[in-house]
Write an enzyme that holds these catalytic residues in place. Structure first.
Site, PDB file in Angstrom:
ATOM      1  N   LYS A  32      -0.723   5.097   4.454  1.00 49.35           N
ATOM      2  CA  LYS A  32      -1.650   4.189   5.143  1.00 49.35           C
ATOM      3  C   LYS A  32      -1.280   4.096   6.616  1.00 49.35           C
ATOM      4  O   LYS A  32      -0.118   3.888   6.961  1.00 49.35           O
ATOM      5  CB  LYS A  32      -1.620   2.802   4.486  1.00 49.35           C
ATOM      6  CG  LYS A  32      -2.644   1.869   5.074  1.00 49.35           C
ATOM      7  CD  LYS A  32      -2.974   0.713   4.179  1.00 49.35           C
ATOM      8  CE  LYS A  32      -3.971  -0.243   4.820  1.00 49.35           C
ATOM      9  NZ  LYS A  32      -5.270   0.393   5.096  1.00 49.35           N
ATOM     10  N   HIS A  92       0.838  -1.200   0.000  1.00 44.26           N
ATOM     11  CA  HIS A  92       0.000   0.000   0.000  1.00 44.26           C
ATOM     12  C   HIS A  92       0.874   1.251   0.000  1.00 44.26           C
ATOM     13  O   HIS A  92       2.052   1.186   0.354  1.00 44.26           O
ATOM     14  CB  HIS A  92      -0.907   0.046   1.246  1.00 44.26           C
ATOM     15  CG  HIS A  92      -2.124  -0.808   1.118  1.00 44.26           C
ATOM     16  ND1 HIS A  92      -2.147  -2.138   1.482  1.00 44.26           N
ATOM     17  CD2 HIS A  92      -3.377  -0.532   0.656  1.00 44.26           C
ATOM     18  CE1 HIS A  92      -3.346  -2.638   1.251  1.00 44.26           C
ATOM     19  NE2 HIS A  92      -4.120  -1.685   0.747  1.00 44.26           N
TER      20      HIS A  92
HETATM   21  N1  NAD Z   1     -12.850  -0.646   3.180  1.00 48.45           N
HETATM   22  C1  NAD Z   1     -12.313  -0.219   2.032  1.00 48.45           C
HETATM   23  O1  NAD Z   1     -12.694  -0.650   0.919  1.00 48.45           O
HETATM   24  C2  NAD Z   1     -11.240   0.841   2.078  1.00 48.45           C
HETATM   25  C3  NAD Z   1     -10.629   1.313   0.900  1.00 48.45           C
HETATM   26  C4  NAD Z   1      -9.716   2.366   0.992  1.00 48.45           C
HETATM   27  C5  NAD Z   1      -9.425   2.912   2.243  1.00 48.45           C
HETATM   28  N2  NAD Z   1     -10.016   2.408   3.354  1.00 48.45           N
HETATM   29  C6  NAD Z   1      -9.809   2.992   4.687  1.00 48.45           C
HETATM   30  O2  NAD Z   1     -10.583   4.183   4.743  1.00 48.45           O
HETATM   31  C7  NAD Z   1      -9.970   5.117   5.637  1.00 48.45           C
HETATM   32  C8  NAD Z   1      -9.801   6.463   4.920  1.00 48.45           C
HETATM   33  O3  NAD Z   1      -8.919   6.297   3.811  1.00 48.45           O
HETATM   34  P1  NAD Z   1      -8.462   7.576   2.941  1.00 48.45           P
HETATM   35  O4  NAD Z   1      -7.457   7.030   1.991  1.00 48.45           O
HETATM   36  O5  NAD Z   1      -9.629   8.333   2.431  1.00 48.45           O
HETATM   37  O6  NAD Z   1      -7.707   8.440   4.075  1.00 48.45           O
HETATM   38  P2  NAD Z   1      -7.475  10.024   4.106  1.00 48.45           P
HETATM   39  O7  NAD Z   1      -6.414  10.245   5.150  1.00 48.45           O
HETATM   40  O8  NAD Z   1      -7.249  10.558   2.735  1.00 48.45           O
HETATM   41  O9  NAD Z   1      -8.871  10.599   4.637  1.00 48.45           O
HETATM   42  C9  NAD Z   1      -9.313  10.507   5.964  1.00 48.45           C
HETATM   43  C10 NAD Z   1     -10.161  11.748   6.248  1.00 48.45           C
HETATM   44  O10 NAD Z   1     -10.771  11.624   7.540  1.00 48.45           O
HETATM   45  C11 NAD Z   1     -10.795  12.919   8.094  1.00 48.45           C
HETATM   46  N3  NAD Z   1     -11.036  12.894   9.542  1.00 48.45           N
HETATM   47  C12 NAD Z   1     -10.149  12.912  10.574  1.00 48.45           C
HETATM   48  N4  NAD Z   1     -10.796  12.912  11.737  1.00 48.45           N
HETATM   49  C13 NAD Z   1     -12.131  12.922  11.453  1.00 48.45           C
HETATM   50  C14 NAD Z   1     -13.302  12.930  12.257  1.00 48.45           C
HETATM   51  N5  NAD Z   1     -13.252  12.968  13.600  1.00 48.45           N
HETATM   52  N6  NAD Z   1     -14.512  12.885  11.615  1.00 48.45           N
HETATM   53  C15 NAD Z   1     -14.586  12.855  10.267  1.00 48.45           C
HETATM   54  N7  NAD Z   1     -13.494  12.874   9.465  1.00 48.45           N
HETATM   55  C16 NAD Z   1     -12.287  12.897  10.055  1.00 48.45           C
HETATM   56  C17 NAD Z   1      -9.436  13.513   7.725  1.00 48.45           C
HETATM   57  O11 NAD Z   1      -9.436  14.934   7.863  1.00 48.45           O
HETATM   58  C18 NAD Z   1      -9.327  13.047   6.273  1.00 48.45           C
HETATM   59  O12 NAD Z   1      -9.911  13.987   5.374  1.00 48.45           O
HETATM   60  C19 NAD Z   1      -8.668   4.437   6.091  1.00 48.45           C
HETATM   61  O13 NAD Z   1      -8.925   3.776   7.322  1.00 48.45           O
HETATM   62  C20 NAD Z   1      -8.387   3.420   5.003  1.00 48.45           C
HETATM   63  O14 NAD Z   1      -7.620   2.318   5.453  1.00 48.45           O
HETATM   64  C21 NAD Z   1     -10.900   1.390   3.300  1.00 48.45           C
END
Ligand code: NAD
Length: 245
Positions: free
Chosen positions: A139, A135
């Site tokens: 991450k 990844h």
């Molecule tokens: N299940 C899946 O298919 C899948 C796929 C991709 C990513 N993910 C997971 O999704 C999550 C997000 O991934 P990403 O790449 O978008 O990360 P990212 O860091 O780009 O986005 C995370 C967002 O959450 C925000 N955030 C922080 N605290 C918060 C709060 N209290 N309330 C609401 N928002 C808040 C941050 O400001 C940021 O904009 C990670 O845990 C990642 O592992 C899961």
């Protein structure tokens, strides 16, 4: 449907595009900077919420959706040690939640075939099994939630392994015991997600691999999950959407 996006980072922004393409309306966007100001009443304008935030924020966001009684699709990973508590809260109070380490349709097919493969390989002890995940460097959790789901699928069907152990390449590396399934985590620039299961013997190797070309597959799957979930009650895993058996 009216959708609330919780977490407006890389995933939240792509989910917004797919949701609009599929004729949904984004009625609320919640991120770190406005989370404290958003009220239960505002959240209740949504038929369903989708959380792709952070492992440290997600539990509070789940409780927020429970308080508003808005069905929630959780994509955020790295919190599954609290899964049993959340499940109990959800079922006791008739709330609605779906969680999944990976919403991509292709990966869910991969999860299914991974179990069948482990079952087929189980009698052939000359093979050593290993999981590898790659990844992007931003991450926050390792191993990936997807790699854990793959490992659990192997452990359920493969007698010689009873637990998994993780090594992040470049950090201190543990030596797995015979009954431990090794998950190797690699962190490289700009990789959306690659997972490989390897069965290696002295004479050959079987590689079973899924490569995500972008984050779009996860985002589309999350919107499809929201469409599936919004009129249900209960606690679901993304695999409940698929009918493989
Ligand atoms: N299940 C899946 O298919 C899948 C796929 C991709 C990513 N993910 C997971 O999704 C999550 C997000 O991934 P990403 O790449 O978008 O990360 P990212 O860091 O780009 O986005 C995370 C967002 O959450 C925000 N955030 C922080 N605290 C918060 C709060 N209290 N309330 C609401 N928002 C808040 C941050 O400001 C940021 O904009 C990670 O845990 C990642 O592992 C899961």
């Amino acid at each position: 449907m009216n959708i609330a996006l919780i977490g407006y980072g890389k995933m939240g922004q792509i989910i917004e595009k797919f949701a609009i393409d599929r004729n949904h309306e984004i009625v609320l966007i919640v991120d770190e900077n406005n989370r404290d100001q958003v009220t239960v009443e505002e959240l209740q304008q949504a038929d369903v919420a989708i959380d792709f935030s952070t492992p440290s924020a997600v539990l509070e966001n789940i409780e927020f959706c429970f308080r508003a009684n808005v069905p929630l699709v959780v994509g955020t990973t790295g919190w599954y040690d609290k899964l049993d508590d959340i499940k109990e809260q959800c079922l006791t109070h008739n709330h609605t939640l779906m969680y999944g380490s990976n919403y991509s349709i292709g990966v869910n097919i991969f999860f299914h075939i991974n179990k069948l493969l482990a079952k087929a390989m189980n009698p052939y002890k000359q093979y050593e099994v290993q999981v590898e995940e790659i990844h992007h460097t931003q991450k926050l959790d390792a191993p990936s939630g997807t790699a854990i789901t793959i490992a659990e699928g192997i452990l359920e069907n493969y007698d010689s392994k009873s637990s998994w152990i993780n090594n992040v390449i470049g950090e201190d590396e543990a030596i797995p015991k015979n009954n431990q399934l090794l998950i190797e985590s690699h962190r490289l620039e700009d990789v959306p997600g690659t997972h490989t299961v390897l069965y290696s013997s002295e004479v050959d190797q079987i590689e079973f691999k899924h490569t995500a070309h972008s984050r779009s597959g996860f985002a589309l799957g999350a919107v499809i999950a929201a469409e599936w979930l919004h009129d249900k009650t209960g606690f679901y895993n993304v695999k409940d959407m698929f009918k493989f058996d």
